[in-house]
Structure formats: structure tokens, C-alpha cells
Design a protein around this motif. Structure first.
Motif, mmCIF file in Angstrom:
data_model
loop_
_atom_site.group_PDB
_atom_site.id
_atom_site.type_symbol
_atom_site.label_atom_id
_atom_site.label_comp_id
_atom_site.label_asym_id
_atom_site.label_seq_id
_atom_site.Cartn_x
_atom_site.Cartn_y
_atom_site.Cartn_z
ATOM 1 N N UNK A 101 29.208 37.660 -68.556
ATOM 2 C CA UNK A 101 30.262 37.717 -67.684
ATOM 3 C C UNK A 101 29.967 37.414 -66.232
ATOM 4 N N UNK A 102 30.814 37.295 -65.352
ATOM 5 C CA UNK A 102 30.516 37.205 -64.036
ATOM 6 C C UNK A 102 31.936 38.308 -63.429
ATOM 7 N N UNK A 103 31.357 39.136 -62.381
ATOM 8 C CA UNK A 103 32.197 40.151 -61.973
ATOM 9 C C UNK A 103 32.331 39.977 -60.368
ATOM 10 N N UNK A 104 33.730 40.170 -59.891
ATOM 11 C CA UNK A 104 33.951 40.081 -58.575
ATOM 12 C C UNK A 104 34.012 41.633 -58.188
ATOM 13 N N UNK A 105 33.208 41.812 -57.003
ATOM 14 C CA UNK A 105 33.293 43.061 -56.261
ATOM 15 C C UNK A 105 34.358 43.342 -55.453
ATOM 16 N N UNK B 157 20.605 27.911 -52.233
ATOM 17 C CA UNK B 157 19.786 28.355 -51.041
ATOM 18 C C UNK B 157 19.516 29.888 -51.045
ATOM 19 N N UNK B 158 19.702 30.523 -52.146
ATOM 20 C CA UNK B 158 19.565 32.004 -52.110
ATOM 21 C C UNK B 158 20.546 32.975 -51.475
ATOM 22 N N UNK B 159 21.729 32.415 -51.056
ATOM 23 C CA UNK B 159 22.755 33.538 -50.524
ATOM 24 C C UNK B 159 23.581 33.876 -51.408
ATOM 25 N N UNK B 160 24.463 34.989 -51.302
ATOM 26 C CA UNK B 160 25.353 35.418 -52.374
ATOM 27 C C UNK B 160 26.508 34.534 -52.287
ATOM 28 N N UNK B 161 26.978 34.518 -53.575
ATOM 29 C CA UNK B 161 28.106 33.546 -53.515
ATOM 30 C C UNK B 161 29.448 34.590 -53.372
ATOM 31 N N UNK B 162 30.322 34.255 -52.525
ATOM 32 C CA UNK B 162 31.465 34.726 -52.254
ATOM 33 C C UNK B 162 32.768 34.411 -53.314
ATOM 34 N N UNK B 163 33.779 35.003 -53.403
ATOM 35 C CA UNK B 163 34.761 34.620 -54.596
ATOM 36 C C UNK B 163 35.433 33.297 -53.916
ATOM 37 N N UNK B 164 35.667 32.986 -52.663
ATOM 38 C CA UNK B 164 36.126 31.925 -52.064
ATOM 39 C C UNK B 164 35.287 30.667 -52.567
ATOM 40 N N UNK B 165 33.899 30.921 -52.342
ATOM 41 C CA UNK B 165 33.009 29.689 -52.556
ATOM 42 C C UNK B 165 33.050 29.589 -54.207
ATOM 43 N N UNK B 166 32.999 30.710 -55.065
ATOM 44 C CA UNK B 166 32.716 30.559 -56.383
ATOM 45 C C UNK B 166 34.249 29.758 -56.976
ATOM 46 N N UNK B 167 35.560 30.079 -56.281
ATOM 47 C CA UNK B 167 36.510 29.447 -56.913
ATOM 48 C C UNK B 167 36.695 28.443 -56.418
ATOM 49 N N UNK B 168 36.342 27.789 -55.231
ATOM 50 C CA UNK B 168 36.465 26.362 -54.750
ATOM 51 C C UNK B 168 35.485 25.345 -55.579
ATOM 52 N N UNK B 169 34.475 26.025 -56.145
ATOM 53 C CA UNK B 169 33.437 25.224 -56.894
ATOM 54 C C UNK B 169 33.974 25.074 -58.295
ATOM 55 N N UNK B 170 34.866 26.020 -58.910
ATOM 56 C CA UNK B 170 35.360 26.079 -60.240
ATOM 57 C C UNK B 170 36.636 24.788 -59.889
ATOM 58 N N UNK C 1 22.470 43.363 -64.288
ATOM 59 C CA UNK C 1 23.170 42.895 -63.195
ATOM 60 C C UNK C 1 22.472 42.204 -62.053
ATOM 61 N N UNK C 2 23.013 41.131 -61.535
ATOM 62 C CA UNK C 2 22.172 40.502 -60.365
ATOM 63 C C UNK C 2 23.370 39.835 -59.752
ATOM 64 N N UNK C 3 23.211 39.895 -58.238
ATOM 65 C CA UNK C 3 24.123 38.797 -57.577
ATOM 66 C C UNK C 3 24.066 37.316 -57.772
ATOM 67 N N UNK C 4 25.263 36.665 -58.045
ATOM 68 C CA UNK C 4 25.106 35.139 -58.267
ATOM 69 C C UNK C 4 24.588 34.715 -56.876
ATOM 70 N N UNK D 110 30.197 47.602 -49.890
ATOM 71 C CA UNK D 110 29.439 46.706 -49.126
ATOM 72 C C UNK D 110 29.379 45.391 -49.931
ATOM 73 N N UNK D 111 29.415 45.215 -50.950
ATOM 74 C CA UNK D 111 29.406 43.908 -51.765
ATOM 75 C C UNK D 111 30.700 43.023 -51.928
ATOM 76 N N UNK D 112 31.783 43.832 -51.495
ATOM 77 C CA UNK D 112 32.956 43.657 -51.671
ATOM 78 C C UNK D 112 33.344 42.015 -51.504
ATOM 79 N N UNK D 113 33.833 41.058 -52.336
ATOM 80 C CA UNK D 113 34.261 39.764 -52.127
ATOM 81 C C UNK D 113 33.070 38.932 -52.698
ATOM 82 N N UNK D 114 32.017 39.436 -53.240
ATOM 83 C CA UNK D 114 30.854 38.715 -53.762
ATOM 84 C C UNK D 114 30.938 38.720 -55.232
#
Length: 70
Positions: A13-17, A44-57, A37-40, A21-25
Motif C-alpha cells: 500500500x501507499x499511505x498519505x500522511x 533525486x531522493x526527495x520525498x514525494x508529496x501528494x501533489x507530485x504523486x497525483x500529477x504523476x498518476x 514503512x518508508x517514505x516514497x 511533520x510528514x503531512x502531505x507526503x
């Protein structure tokens, strides 16, 4: 606090926080495969935000739509 965002099959699964402090990731939940559990992270090794995840989807969904045989 987190909310399930998507089910990837085989109990992965993938979870939205949604708070703290991890809100939106997005976090990966691979505990069914004995991985914690691990951050997506992006390429470039940066945490994926919901916005980035959704646009990629959306991009992937659009690509699949246009790749369909007519």
C-alpha cells in the motif's frame, strides 16, 4: 495520522500522511513483504508529496488511455 491512498496489490500500500511533520507526503507500506514503512522518494531522493504523486498518476492514466488499441 495517515490515510490509505492506494492499494498496489499483494498487500502493498501507499499511505498519505495527513498530520504532523510528514503531512502531505506519501509513504510505502511493504510490511507484507517484511519491509518496514518508508517514505516514497523520487529519482533525486526527495520525498514525494501528494501533489507530485497525483500529477504523476494522472500522467500515467492519460498515457494508458492513449496507448490503447483502437
Amino acid at each position: 495520522m495517515r490515510s490509505i491512498l492506494c492499494h498496489l496489490g499483494c498487500a502493498a500500500r501507499q499511505w498519505l500522511v495527513v498530520s504532523g511533520p510528514e503531512r502531505g507526503r506519501i509513504w510505502n507500506d511493504d510490511r507484507a513483504d517484511e519491509v518496514d514503512l518508508a517514505p516514497l522518494l523520487d529519482d533525486d531522493g526527495r520525498p514525494v508529496t501528494f501533489t507530485r504523486w497525483y500529477l504523476d498518476w494522472l500522467d500515467r492514466a492519460e498515457q494508458q488511455l492513449f496507448d490503447r488499441p483502437q
